[in-house]
Design a protein around this motif. Structure first.
Motif, short mmCIF file in Angstrom:
data_model
loop_
_atom_site.label_atom_id
_atom_site.label_comp_id
_atom_site.label_asym_id
_atom_site.label_seq_id
_atom_site.Cartn_x
_atom_site.Cartn_y
_atom_site.Cartn_z
N ARG A 53 -8.13 -0.13 4.82
CA ARG A 53 -8.41 -1.40 5.49
C ARG A 53 -7.06 -2.04 5.82
O ARG A 53 -6.20 -2.17 4.95
CB ARG A 53 -9.22 -2.33 4.61
N LEU A 54 -6.89 -2.40 7.08
CA LEU A 54 -5.64 -2.98 7.56
C LEU A 54 -5.86 -4.42 8.00
O LEU A 54 -6.90 -4.74 8.59
CB LEU A 54 -5.11 -2.20 8.76
N SER A 55 -4.87 -5.25 7.75
CA SER A 55 -4.87 -6.60 8.30
C SER A 55 -3.42 -7.03 8.51
O SER A 55 -2.50 -6.44 7.93
CB SER A 55 -5.61 -7.58 7.39
N LEU A 56 -3.24 -8.02 9.35
CA LEU A 56 -1.91 -8.57 9.60
C LEU A 56 -1.82 -9.91 8.89
O LEU A 56 -2.73 -10.73 8.97
CB LEU A 56 -1.67 -8.74 11.10
N GLN A 57 -0.71 -10.10 8.20
CA GLN A 57 -0.44 -11.35 7.50
C GLN A 57 0.98 -11.76 7.83
O GLN A 57 1.92 -11.18 7.31
CB GLN A 57 -0.63 -11.19 5.99
N ASP A 58 1.12 -12.73 8.72
CA ASP A 58 2.42 -13.13 9.25
C ASP A 58 3.07 -11.91 9.90
O ASP A 58 2.47 -11.30 10.74
CB ASP A 58 3.29 -13.76 8.17
N ALA A 59 4.25 -11.52 9.48
CA ALA A 59 4.91 -10.34 10.06
C ALA A 59 4.76 -9.15 9.13
O ALA A 59 5.60 -8.25 9.11
CB ALA A 59 6.38 -10.65 10.30
N LYS A 60 3.67 -9.14 8.39
CA LYS A 60 3.45 -8.05 7.42
C LYS A 60 2.12 -7.35 7.69
O LYS A 60 1.17 -7.95 8.18
CB LYS A 60 3.47 -8.59 5.99
N LEU A 61 2.10 -6.09 7.33
CA LEU A 61 0.89 -5.29 7.41
C LEU A 61 0.35 -5.13 6.00
O LEU A 61 1.06 -4.66 5.11
CB LEU A 61 1.20 -3.91 8.00
N ALA A 62 -0.89 -5.54 5.81
CA ALA A 62 -1.56 -5.36 4.52
C ALA A 62 -2.41 -4.10 4.62
O ALA A 62 -3.21 -3.96 5.54
CB ALA A 62 -2.42 -6.57 4.19
N LEU A 63 -2.22 -3.20 3.66
CA LEU A 63 -2.98 -1.96 3.60
C LEU A 63 -3.73 -1.94 2.28
O LEU A 63 -3.11 -2.05 1.21
CB LEU A 63 -2.06 -0.74 3.66
N GLN A 64 -5.04 -1.83 2.34
CA GLN A 64 -5.87 -1.68 1.15
C GLN A 64 -6.44 -0.27 1.19
O GLN A 64 -7.17 0.08 2.11
CB GLN A 64 -6.99 -2.73 1.13
N VAL A 65 -6.05 0.54 0.21
CA VAL A 65 -6.47 1.94 0.18
C VAL A 65 -7.40 2.15 -1.01
O VAL A 65 -7.09 1.76 -2.13
CB VAL A 65 -5.25 2.89 0.03
N THR A 66 -8.53 2.77 -0.72
CA THR A 66 -9.48 3.12 -1.78
C THR A 66 -9.85 4.59 -1.65
O THR A 66 -9.82 5.16 -0.56
CB THR A 66 -10.75 2.26 -1.73
N GLY A 67 -10.17 5.17 -2.79
CA GLY A 67 -10.60 6.57 -2.84
C GLY A 67 -11.17 6.83 -4.21
O GLY A 67 -11.30 5.91 -5.03
N PRO A 68 -11.54 8.08 -4.48
CA PRO A 68 -12.08 8.40 -5.80
C PRO A 68 -11.07 8.03 -6.90
O PRO A 68 -9.94 8.50 -6.90
CB PRO A 68 -12.28 9.92 -5.75
N HIS A 69 -11.47 7.13 -7.76
CA HIS A 69 -10.65 6.70 -8.89
C HIS A 69 -9.32 6.12 -8.43
O HIS A 69 -8.30 6.24 -9.12
CB HIS A 69 -10.40 7.85 -9.87
N TYR A 70 -9.30 5.49 -7.26
CA TYR A 70 -8.06 4.95 -6.73
C TYR A 70 -8.35 3.70 -5.92
O TYR A 70 -9.26 3.69 -5.08
CB TYR A 70 -7.36 5.98 -5.83
N GLU A 71 -7.56 2.65 -6.18
CA GLU A 71 -7.61 1.45 -5.34
C GLU A 71 -6.28 0.74 -5.47
O GLU A 71 -5.83 0.43 -6.58
CB GLU A 71 -8.74 0.51 -5.77
N ARG A 72 -5.63 0.53 -4.34
CA ARG A 72 -4.33 -0.12 -4.38
C ARG A 72 -4.08 -0.79 -3.04
O ARG A 72 -4.46 -0.29 -1.99
CB ARG A 72 -3.24 0.91 -4.66
N GLY A 73 -3.39 -1.91 -3.11
CA GLY A 73 -3.00 -2.62 -1.91
C GLY A 73 -1.49 -2.61 -1.74
O GLY A 73 -0.75 -2.57 -2.73
N HIS A 74 -1.05 -2.64 -0.50
CA HIS A 74 0.38 -2.67 -0.19
C HIS A 74 0.61 -3.69 0.91
O HIS A 74 -0.22 -3.83 1.82
CB HIS A 74 0.87 -1.30 0.30
#
Length: 154
Positions: A53-74
Protein backbone atom coordinates in the motif's frame (compact mmCIF):
# COMPACT_ATOMS: atom_id res chain seq x y z
CA UNK A 1 11.13 -21.86 -1.65
CA UNK A 2 9.99 -18.26 -1.35
CA UNK A 3 7.53 -16.29 -3.40
CA UNK A 4 9.28 -12.93 -3.85
CA UNK A 5 6.54 -11.02 -5.59
CA UNK A 6 3.65 -8.67 -5.10
CA UNK A 7 0.14 -10.01 -5.38
CA UNK A 8 -1.55 -6.67 -4.74
CA UNK A 9 -0.64 -2.99 -4.92
CA UNK A 10 -2.94 -0.31 -3.63
CA UNK A 11 -2.44 3.43 -3.64
CA UNK A 12 -4.21 5.81 -1.28
CA UNK A 13 -6.03 8.13 -3.68
CA UNK A 14 -6.64 10.70 -0.95
CA UNK A 15 -2.88 11.29 -0.64
CA UNK A 16 -2.25 11.73 -4.38
CA UNK A 17 -2.41 14.84 -6.55
CA UNK A 18 -5.58 15.36 -8.59
CA UNK A 19 -5.70 13.09 -11.64
CA UNK A 20 -7.48 13.04 -14.97
CA UNK A 21 -8.52 9.84 -16.77
CA UNK A 22 -5.15 9.52 -18.54
CA UNK A 23 -3.20 9.71 -15.27
CA UNK A 24 -5.54 7.21 -13.62
CA UNK A 25 -4.99 4.78 -16.53
CA UNK A 26 -1.21 5.29 -16.26
CA UNK A 27 -1.36 4.49 -12.55
CA UNK A 28 -3.44 1.36 -13.13
CA UNK A 29 -1.08 0.16 -15.88
CA UNK A 30 1.95 0.82 -13.67
CA UNK A 31 0.37 -1.19 -10.83
CA UNK A 32 -0.35 -4.13 -13.14
CA UNK A 33 3.22 -4.02 -14.51
CA UNK A 34 4.71 -3.90 -11.01
CA UNK A 35 2.67 -6.92 -9.92
CA UNK A 36 3.74 -8.82 -13.05
CA UNK A 37 7.43 -7.96 -12.56
CA UNK A 38 8.13 -10.11 -9.49
CA UNK A 39 11.46 -9.64 -7.74
CA UNK A 40 10.13 -7.93 -4.59
CA UNK A 41 11.40 -9.03 -1.18
CA UNK A 42 11.13 -7.02 2.04
CA UNK A 43 14.15 -7.38 4.31
CA UNK A 44 13.41 -9.82 7.12
CA UNK A 45 10.47 -11.48 5.39
CA UNK A 46 10.45 -15.25 5.14
CA UNK A 47 8.54 -15.23 1.88
CA UNK A 48 5.55 -13.86 0.08
CA UNK A 49 3.53 -13.11 -1.80
CA UNK A 50 3.21 -9.57 -0.50
CA UNK A 51 0.73 -6.72 -0.63
CA UNK A 52 1.93 -3.13 -0.94
CA UNK A 53 0.00 0.00 0.00
CA UNK A 54 1.49 3.32 -1.11
CA UNK A 55 0.65 6.85 -0.10
CA UNK A 56 2.31 10.24 -0.34
CA UNK A 57 2.99 12.23 2.81
CA UNK A 58 4.54 15.62 2.07
CA UNK A 59 7.69 14.80 0.06
CA UNK A 60 7.78 11.24 1.34
CA UNK A 61 6.52 7.92 0.08
CA UNK A 62 4.87 5.71 2.68
CA UNK A 63 5.06 2.00 1.93
CA UNK A 64 3.06 -0.49 3.98
CA UNK A 65 4.09 -4.06 3.16
CA UNK A 66 2.22 -7.11 4.36
CA UNK A 67 2.74 -10.80 3.71
CA UNK A 68 2.69 -14.14 5.49
CA UNK A 69 3.95 -13.44 9.01
CA UNK A 70 5.19 -10.03 7.90
CA UNK A 71 3.98 -6.45 8.28
CA UNK A 72 6.14 -3.38 8.16
CA UNK A 73 5.90 0.23 7.12
CA UNK A 74 8.59 2.43 5.61
CA UNK A 75 8.74 6.16 4.99
CA UNK A 76 11.14 7.20 2.22
CA UNK A 77 11.99 10.74 1.12
CA UNK A 78 11.23 11.39 -2.54
CA UNK A 79 13.39 14.52 -2.64
CA UNK A 80 16.46 12.69 -4.02
CA UNK A 81 14.26 11.20 -6.77
CA UNK A 82 12.69 14.48 -7.89
CA UNK A 83 15.38 15.40 -10.47
CA UNK A 84 15.27 12.03 -12.25
CA UNK A 85 11.44 11.99 -12.11
CA UNK A 86 11.34 15.49 -13.65
CA UNK A 87 13.90 14.58 -16.33
CA UNK A 88 12.08 11.32 -17.11
CA UNK A 89 8.78 13.17 -17.58
CA UNK A 90 10.45 15.66 -19.92
CA UNK A 91 12.07 12.98 -22.05
CA UNK A 92 8.80 11.03 -22.22
CA UNK A 93 7.13 14.17 -23.59
CA UNK A 94 9.94 14.50 -26.14
CA UNK A 95 9.52 10.85 -27.09
CA UNK A 96 5.77 11.24 -27.66
CA UNK A 97 6.40 14.37 -29.72
CA UNK A 98 9.02 12.52 -31.78
CA UNK A 99 6.54 9.73 -32.48
CA UNK A 100 4.30 12.29 -34.16
CA UNK A 101 6.61 12.86 -37.07
CA UNK A 102 10.30 12.78 -36.31
CA UNK A 103 12.72 10.64 -38.25
CA UNK A 104 13.37 7.06 -37.16
CA UNK A 105 16.87 7.99 -36.01
CA UNK A 106 15.48 10.86 -33.87
CA UNK A 107 12.89 8.56 -32.30
CA UNK A 108 15.57 5.95 -31.57
CA UNK A 109 17.86 8.57 -30.04
CA UNK A 110 15.16 9.94 -27.74
CA UNK A 111 14.07 6.40 -26.83
CA UNK A 112 17.64 5.48 -25.83
CA UNK A 113 17.75 8.51 -23.55
CA UNK A 114 14.35 7.62 -22.12
CA UNK A 115 15.46 4.05 -21.35
CA UNK A 116 18.66 5.35 -19.79
CA UNK A 117 16.76 7.70 -17.48
CA UNK A 118 14.32 4.90 -16.64
CA UNK A 119 17.26 2.72 -15.57
CA UNK A 120 18.72 5.62 -13.58
CA UNK A 121 15.38 6.05 -11.82
CA UNK A 122 15.23 2.31 -11.08
CA UNK A 123 18.70 2.42 -9.52
CA UNK A 124 17.71 5.46 -7.45
CA UNK A 125 14.62 3.61 -6.18
CA UNK A 126 16.72 0.57 -5.28
CA UNK A 127 19.13 2.82 -3.43
CA UNK A 128 16.34 4.59 -1.49
CA UNK A 129 14.88 1.21 -0.46
CA UNK A 130 18.22 -0.46 0.38
CA UNK A 131 17.98 -2.26 3.70
CA UNK A 132 14.18 -2.13 3.56
CA UNK A 133 13.06 -3.87 0.38
CA UNK A 134 15.21 -5.78 -2.10
CA UNK A 135 14.10 -5.25 -5.68
CA UNK A 136 15.25 -6.96 -8.84
CA UNK A 137 16.02 -4.53 -11.64
CA UNK A 138 12.73 -5.01 -13.50
CA UNK A 139 10.68 -4.54 -10.32
CA UNK A 140 12.65 -1.35 -9.56
CA UNK A 141 11.90 -0.06 -13.08
CA UNK A 142 8.20 -0.74 -12.62
CA UNK A 143 8.14 0.86 -9.17
CA UNK A 144 9.88 3.93 -10.61
CA UNK A 145 7.20 4.08 -13.33
CA UNK A 146 4.52 3.94 -10.64
CA UNK A 147 6.23 6.72 -8.67
CA UNK A 148 6.27 8.88 -11.78
CA UNK A 149 2.55 8.17 -12.28
CA UNK A 150 1.47 8.81 -8.70
CA UNK A 151 3.37 12.08 -8.42
CA UNK A 152 2.02 13.41 -11.73
CA UNK A 153 -0.54 16.20 -11.51
CA UNK A 154 -3.50 16.75 -13.82
Amino acid sequence: MTDDRLEAVEIDPASLPAANDEIIRDRQRAIADLIAAGGFRPEGAEGGPFALRLSLQDAKLALQVTGPHYERGHLVSLTPLKPVIRDYRMICESYHEALRGASASRIESVDMGRRGLHNEGAEAVKSRLAGKIALEHEAARKLFTLLVAITRRA
